[in-house]
Every structure is written in C-alpha cells, then in structure tokens.
Design a protein around this motif. Sequence first.
Motif, PDB file in Angstrom:
ATOM      1  N   ALA A  41      69.742 -55.978  29.831  1.00 41.62           N
ATOM      2  CA  ALA A  41      69.004 -54.898  29.108  1.00 41.62           C
ATOM      3  C   ALA A  41      69.536 -54.392  27.600  1.00 41.62           C
ATOM      4  CB  ALA A  41      68.610 -53.788  29.898  1.00 41.62           C
ATOM      5  N   ILE A  42      70.725 -54.374  27.587  1.00 45.35           N
ATOM      6  CA  ILE A  42      71.301 -53.955  26.302  1.00 45.35           C
ATOM      7  C   ILE A  42      70.869 -54.881  25.126  1.00 45.35           C
ATOM      8  CG2 ILE A  42      73.510 -55.017  26.737  1.00 45.35           C
ATOM      9  CD1 ILE A  42      72.839 -52.045  24.604  1.00 45.35           C
ATOM     10  N   TRP A  43      71.082 -56.349  25.485  1.00 44.69           N
ATOM     11  CA  TRP A  43      70.483 -57.341  24.349  1.00 44.69           C
ATOM     12  C   TRP A  43      69.017 -57.224  24.183  1.00 44.69           C
ATOM     13  CZ3 TRP A  43      74.495 -58.766  22.049  1.00 44.69           C
ATOM     14  CH2 TRP A  43      75.647 -59.026  22.731  1.00 44.69           C
ATOM     15  N   LEU A  44      68.149 -56.916  25.255  1.00 45.59           N
ATOM     16  CA  LEU A  44      66.742 -56.836  24.971  1.00 45.59           C
ATOM     17  C   LEU A  44      66.295 -55.622  24.072  1.00 45.59           C
ATOM     18  CD1 LEU A  44      65.590 -57.479  28.635  1.00 45.59           C
ATOM     19  CD2 LEU A  44      65.722 -59.255  26.698  1.00 45.59           C
ATOM     20  N   TRP A  45      67.169 -54.375  24.388  1.00 49.56           N
ATOM     21  CA  TRP A  45      67.034 -53.340  23.388  1.00 49.56           C
ATOM     22  C   TRP A  45      67.456 -53.739  21.878  1.00 49.56           C
ATOM     23  CZ3 TRP A  45      63.673 -49.925  24.276  1.00 49.56           C
ATOM     24  CH2 TRP A  45      63.276 -49.669  25.538  1.00 49.56           C
ATOM     25  N   ILE A  46      68.621 -54.608  21.829  1.00 49.79           N
ATOM     26  CA  ILE A  46      69.073 -54.799  20.372  1.00 49.79           C
ATOM     27  C   ILE A  46      68.067 -55.619  19.688  1.00 49.79           C
ATOM     28  CG2 ILE A  46      70.889 -56.264  19.211  1.00 49.79           C
ATOM     29  CD1 ILE A  46      72.922 -55.197  21.166  1.00 49.79           C
ATOM     30  N   PRO A  52      65.621 -63.230  37.886  1.00 51.57           N
ATOM     31  CA  PRO A  52      63.961 -62.887  37.340  1.00 51.57           C
ATOM     32  C   PRO A  52      63.826 -63.982  36.336  1.00 51.57           C
ATOM     33  CG  PRO A  52      65.442 -61.091  36.764  1.00 51.57           C
ATOM     34  CD  PRO A  52      66.122 -62.238  37.623  1.00 51.57           C
ATOM     35  N   VAL A  53      62.574 -63.884  36.065  1.00 52.05           N
ATOM     36  CA  VAL A  53      62.036 -64.687  34.904  1.00 52.05           C
ATOM     37  C   VAL A  53      61.227 -63.673  33.718  1.00 52.05           C
ATOM     38  CG1 VAL A  53      60.299 -66.512  34.051  1.00 52.05           C
ATOM     39  CG2 VAL A  53      61.469 -66.938  36.105  1.00 52.05           C
ATOM     40  N   TYR A  54      61.695 -63.810  32.600  1.00 50.63           N
ATOM     41  CA  TYR A  54      61.172 -63.167  31.707  1.00 50.63           C
ATOM     42  C   TYR A  54      59.918 -63.725  30.891  1.00 50.63           C
ATOM     43  CZ  TYR A  54      65.042 -59.634  31.911  1.00 50.63           C
ATOM     44  OH  TYR A  54      65.854 -58.891  32.271  1.00 50.63           O
ATOM     45  N   TRP A  55      58.635 -63.724  31.576  1.00 49.20           N
ATOM     46  CA  TRP A  55      57.582 -64.475  31.066  1.00 49.20           C
ATOM     47  C   TRP A  55      57.138 -63.986  29.888  1.00 49.20           C
ATOM     48  CZ3 TRP A  55      53.508 -61.431  29.755  1.00 49.20           C
ATOM     49  CH2 TRP A  55      53.510 -60.157  30.261  1.00 49.20           C
ATOM     50  N   GLY A  93      61.143 -53.894  31.557  1.00 47.51           N
ATOM     51  CA  GLY A  93      60.781 -54.334  32.983  1.00 47.51           C
ATOM     52  C   GLY A  93      59.479 -54.664  33.118  1.00 47.51           C
ATOM     53  N   PHE A  94      58.552 -54.457  32.052  1.00 57.23           N
ATOM     54  CA  PHE A  94      57.134 -55.218  32.273  1.00 57.23           C
ATOM     55  C   PHE A  94      57.042 -56.574  31.915  1.00 57.23           C
ATOM     56  CE2 PHE A  94      52.928 -56.356  30.172  1.00 57.23           C
ATOM     57  CZ  PHE A  94      51.974 -56.051  31.307  1.00 57.23           C
ATOM     58  N   GLY A  95      57.981 -57.090  31.204  1.00 56.04           N
ATOM     59  CA  GLY A  95      57.763 -58.616  30.738  1.00 56.04           C
ATOM     60  C   GLY A  95      58.579 -59.517  31.765  1.00 56.04           C
ATOM     61  N   VAL A  96      58.812 -59.008  32.904  1.00 58.86           N
ATOM     62  CA  VAL A  96      59.910 -59.861  33.885  1.00 58.86           C
ATOM     63  C   VAL A  96      59.316 -59.767  35.157  1.00 58.86           C
ATOM     64  CG1 VAL A  96      61.295 -57.663  34.194  1.00 58.86           C
ATOM     65  CG2 VAL A  96      62.425 -59.913  34.665  1.00 58.86           C
ATOM     66  N   MET A 109      57.664 -54.451  40.598  1.00 55.05           N
ATOM     67  CA  MET A 109      58.088 -55.006  39.250  1.00 55.05           C
ATOM     68  C   MET A 109      59.659 -54.955  39.148  1.00 55.05           C
ATOM     69  SD  MET A 109      57.182 -52.960  35.442  1.00 55.05           S
ATOM     70  CE  MET A 109      58.163 -51.653  35.731  1.00 55.05           C
ATOM     71  N   ALA A 110      60.129 -56.368  38.542  1.00 52.57           N
ATOM     72  CA  ALA A 110      61.625 -56.570  38.530  1.00 52.57           C
ATOM     73  C   ALA A 110      62.152 -55.572  37.416  1.00 52.57           C
ATOM     74  CB  ALA A 110      61.876 -57.787  38.054  1.00 52.57           C
ATOM     75  N   VAL A 111      63.325 -55.191  37.579  1.00 56.06           N
ATOM     76  CA  VAL A 111      64.110 -54.302  36.738  1.00 56.06           C
ATOM     77  C   VAL A 111      65.114 -55.070  36.055  1.00 56.06           C
ATOM     78  CG1 VAL A 111      65.518 -52.044  36.487  1.00 56.06           C
ATOM     79  CG2 VAL A 111      63.550 -52.309  38.078  1.00 56.06           C
ATOM     80  N   PRO A 112      65.280 -55.134  34.614  1.00 54.66           N
ATOM     81  CA  PRO A 112      66.368 -55.739  34.068  1.00 54.66           C
ATOM     82  C   PRO A 112      67.953 -55.040  34.354  1.00 54.66           C
ATOM     83  CG  PRO A 112      64.623 -54.888  32.413  1.00 54.66           C
ATOM     84  CD  PRO A 112      64.222 -54.348  33.873  1.00 54.66           C
ATOM     85  N   GLY A 113      68.891 -55.889  34.516  1.00 59.20           N
ATOM     86  CA  GLY A 113      70.188 -55.712  34.860  1.00 59.20           C
ATOM     87  C   GLY A 113      70.966 -55.327  33.417  1.00 59.20           C
TER      88      GLY A 113
END
Length: 243
Positions: free
Chosen positions: A8-13, A73-76, A61-64, A1-5
Amino acid sequence: MAVPGDEAIWLWIGTAGMTLGTLAFIAMGWNETDDRKKTYYIVTTFIPAIAAVSYFSMATGFGVIDIPNHDYPVYWARYADWLFTTPLLLLDLALLAGASRNTIGTLVGLDIAMIVTGLGGALATEGEALRIAWWGISCGFFLVLLYFLVGRLTARAQEQPGEVGSLFGTLRNLTMVLWFAYPVVWLVGTEGLAIVGIVPETAIFMVLDLSAKVGFGFLLLRSHAVLDSVETETGAAESPEAA
C-alpha cells in the motif's frame, strides 16, 4: 473487498506522484493560447490524472480483487489505468509525428488488444500455463505495435522540420524501454510465475508508471519551440501566426 498489504505504501506514493504531475501539467499549460499546443497539454494532463485515480482506488482497496487459485490479489484498476492512459501516450507520439488517422487508429487498436489480453492473463483461474498463454498473446500485439511505432511513426517524424524528429526519437525510445519492462515484470510477478513478490512488483510498476506518464509528459511539454513546428498529416506546417 480485498485489502492492500505492505504494498500500500507504494500505491500511496504513486497516488501522490501522479497527482503532483497532474497539477504541474495544469500549471504549465494554464496560460497557453495556441490551440494546437493546448491539445498536447490536455492529452498529457489526462494521463497522470487518470493514473492518480487508479492508484487511489488501489491504495484504498477498491481497485483490487481476490481471484480463485491465485496466491495474491489482482489489481484490476492498474489495467483500467493502462486501458485509457497508454492510448493517450500513443496519441501524443502520433500527433508529434503528424501521423494519419488510420495510423493512430491502428496503434490504439493494437494497444487496447494488448491491455485486454494482459488482463485476461491476470484473471485466468485455470492455472499458470493459461496465464502465460494470455501473456504471450498480449506480447504479440505489443510487438506489432512496436513495428508501427518504430517504422511508420518514425518515418513520418523524420519528415518533420526542426527538432521535432529528435524530440519524437527521445520520447519513442523512452516509451519503448519502459514498455519493454512491463511484460517482464508481469511475467516474473504475482500474475505470472510469481518469482517476485507483490511488494517489489508494486514498487517497480509504480516507478515505471511515473516514468512513463509524468516523466514522458515533462519531456514533451517543456519543448515549446519544438511543438510550434509540428506539421499536420497533410504536410502543411502551421505557424504560430496562422494558428
């Protein structure tokens, strides 16, 4: 599973913003008793709710996924979000305009085709040219969708009484401006020409998503008096007393 780099801060926002939007819409419609207006609250609340789940999946990290021959990585999960939320946004606009079922079906079909072909470009592994070709096909569906949105839906909305046409025009223009930005960001981002890195790309998508979902919802749901005067596709206005 790919890990956000660092993105990630913007994904949490984005997760927090969509969650707060969902809770706000639930609170706004909690005491609503009119069945027609409840429809707007239900549809509009599900938009940021679905997006919140999508952003949470990407942040954890589940959606990537990693794709061969891709530098990033691709954020599916972003496409899964759009596949459900953009038809709901169009449904809100169509209900406001009093559109027919055929028009709604056409808009939703074009929208799904636009998202699926965009995902095809994101997942393509045969090189940049093929990804851009998929992007072009997706943009083709988008342009046809805009034709129906600006033409048929606008004409129907202008027949509505009171301030319905004005509210529709505001929401339509907001949607058009924001949706035009998406393919541009895709093209210059990591899934297209990779001119922009994944961190600023993620930040821009997050801002666009919050504006298109939460911002759109607030503009729609605060207009209680306008929603009361929306006519059905038969042209017969339903008054609050008759609802």
